[in-house]
Design a protein around this motif. Structure first.
Motif, PDB file in Angstrom:
ATOM      1  N   TRP A 106       0.830  -1.206   0.000  1.00 31.34           N
ATOM      2  CA  TRP A 106       0.000   0.000   0.000  1.00 31.34           C
ATOM      3  C   TRP A 106       0.863   1.254   0.000  1.00 31.34           C
ATOM      4  N   HIS A 107       0.513   2.200  -0.844  1.00 30.53           N
ATOM      5  CA  HIS A 107       1.256   3.464  -0.900  1.00 30.53           C
ATOM      6  C   HIS A 107       0.455   4.480  -1.707  1.00 30.53           C
ATOM      7  N   THR A 108       0.895   5.720  -1.624  1.00 30.24           N
ATOM      8  CA  THR A 108       0.453   6.736  -2.575  1.00 30.24           C
ATOM      9  C   THR A 108       1.698   7.190  -3.329  1.00 30.24           C
ATOM     10  N   ASP A 109       1.534   7.562  -4.599  1.00 22.56           N
ATOM     11  CA  ASP A 109       2.710   7.739  -5.452  1.00 22.56           C
ATOM     12  C   ASP A 109       3.554   8.957  -5.071  1.00 22.56           C
ATOM     13  N   MET A 110       4.844   8.712  -4.948  1.00 23.00           N
ATOM     14  CA  MET A 110       5.869   9.773  -4.900  1.00 23.00           C
ATOM     15  C   MET A 110       5.628  10.786  -3.780  1.00 23.00           C
ATOM     16  N   MET A 257      -5.013   5.376  -1.706  1.00 29.97           N
ATOM     17  CA  MET A 257      -3.733   4.659  -1.771  1.00 29.97           C
ATOM     18  C   MET A 257      -3.991   3.420  -2.640  1.00 29.97           C
ATOM     19  N   HIS A 258      -2.905   2.758  -3.061  1.00 29.60           N
ATOM     20  CA  HIS A 258      -3.069   1.552  -3.866  1.00 29.60           C
ATOM     21  C   HIS A 258      -1.966   0.545  -3.560  1.00 29.60           C
ATOM     22  N   ARG A 259      -2.205  -0.699  -3.939  1.00 26.22           N
ATOM     23  CA  ARG A 259      -1.212  -1.752  -3.818  1.00 26.22           C
ATOM     24  C   ARG A 259      -1.416  -2.717  -4.990  1.00 26.22           C
ATOM     25  N   HIS A 272       1.672   1.051 -18.538  1.00 25.39           N
ATOM     26  CA  HIS A 272       2.229   2.389 -18.768  1.00 25.39           C
ATOM     27  C   HIS A 272       1.486   3.389 -17.878  1.00 25.39           C
ATOM     28  N   ARG A 273       2.248   4.265 -17.245  1.00 27.69           N
ATOM     29  CA  ARG A 273       1.653   5.213 -16.292  1.00 27.69           C
ATOM     30  C   ARG A 273       2.122   6.624 -16.587  1.00 27.69           C
ATOM     31  N   THR A 274       1.257   7.588 -16.290  1.00 24.40           N
ATOM     32  CA  THR A 274       1.671   8.985 -16.234  1.00 24.40           C
ATOM     33  C   THR A 274       1.339   9.521 -14.847  1.00 24.40           C
TER      34      THR A 274
END
Ligand SMILES: [Fe+2]
Length: 298
Positions: A106-110, A257-259, A272-274
């Motif tokens: 689990w995290h949120t980006d950057m 948040m996501h995992r 692919h992510r932006t």
């Protein structure tokens, strides 16, 4: 455009639109739906090209460069703003992307950045037959779930967000390993943030490993963070996305948040992510001063 809630609390699936051919009215409607559903939208089977992914991303805001991961920054040739998440290797045996095939916690980006990206979007190019699903949780709901006493304890708390390790537990390129959350470098953010567009309050935790509640002893910090982390990951706060090729999921890094689940190393997964720039550090929740009866007004 058909909008279907993904859970009773947050997230929606949007169909009946082509993200590569949106007119201004449709884009405005998507932004409204995105806010109304607490920052999580799934767009099944869009099959956007990399140019299309960038064009849709740029309608939301300016783009951040990809994160520095275990092999540095990796992008498809000619698309430096696209981040590759993959377990695949090129002909020279070098990984083409980040995070391998293991679980991403689990995290949120950057959030180790002073201005973390407002949002991220991910589209599936290749998916395994099993595993590799992405889970999202609702941080507005998580904050609402907290007991009042806990809300008061964290009203002015700042949490240090670590940038040493990525969500797969791997050391980012060029950084020094550390096991001490108190002394390790990191960025302080408020534990509770206000979403200016809606005035909602959200719990802002980043990631658990190497997190530190500023001003506390390590033992106090660990106990408080363990307590806080129980709330967002409760099952009624979670949406579980099982990918199909061409799906695109857009999320607000302030409110979710996501995992990611692990998947078999013998299978192929390529995403692919932006990432959309945040305009400022998440604003702190300023508690109103409470005037105690008989005390002089300040
Ligand atoms: Fe992520």
């Amino acid at each position: 455009m058909l909008v279907t809630p993904l859970t009773p609390q947050f997230g929606a699936s949007v169909t009946g639109v082509d993200l590569g051919r949106l007119d201004d009215a449709q884009f405005a409607q998507i932004k409204e739906v995105w806010l109304a559903h607490r920052g999580l939208l799934a767009f099944p089977l869009q099959n956007l090209s990399d140019d299309g992914l960038l064009a849709f991303s740029r309608r939301i805001g300016r783009l951040d460069l990809p994160p520095n991961q275990e092999h540095g920054r990796q992008s498809p040739m000619g698309f430096p703003e696209i981040y590759v998440v993959s377990n695949l290797k090129d002909q020279a045996g070098q990984p083409i992307g980040a995070l391998g095939d293991g679980e991403a916690v689990w995290h949120t980006d950057m959030s180790y950045e002073a201005n973390p990206p407002l949002a991220s979007m991910l589209t599936a190019r290749e998916i395994p037959t099993t595993g590799g699903d992405t889970w999202f949780c609702d941080m507005i709901g998580a904050y609402a779930d907290l007991p009042e006493s806990l809300k008061q304890r964290i009203a002015k708390l700042k949490i240090k967000h670590d940038g040493t390790y990525n969500s797969a537990g791997l050391l980012r390129a060029g950084l020094t390993p550390s096991d001490d959350p108190v002394t390790a470098p990191g960025t302080l953010h408020p534990a509770v943030i206000r979403i200016p567009e809606t005035n909602d309050l959200a719990l802002y935790l980043g990631r658990r490993r190497m997190s530190y509640a500023s001003g506390l002893t390590l033992a106090e910090s660990e106990a408080l963070l363990d307590e806080l982390w129980q709330y967002p990951v409760k099952s009624h706060r979670i949406y579980w996305h099982k990918w199909s090729i061409g799906d695109l999921v857009l999320w607000d890094n302030r409110t979710t948040m996501h995992r990611r689940d692990s998947f078999p190393s013998s299978e192929r997964r390529r995403m692919h992510r932006t990432q959309i720039k945040g305009v400022a550090a998440p604003p702190a929740f300023i508690t109103q001063k409470i005037r105690i009866s008989g005390s002089p007004a300040e």
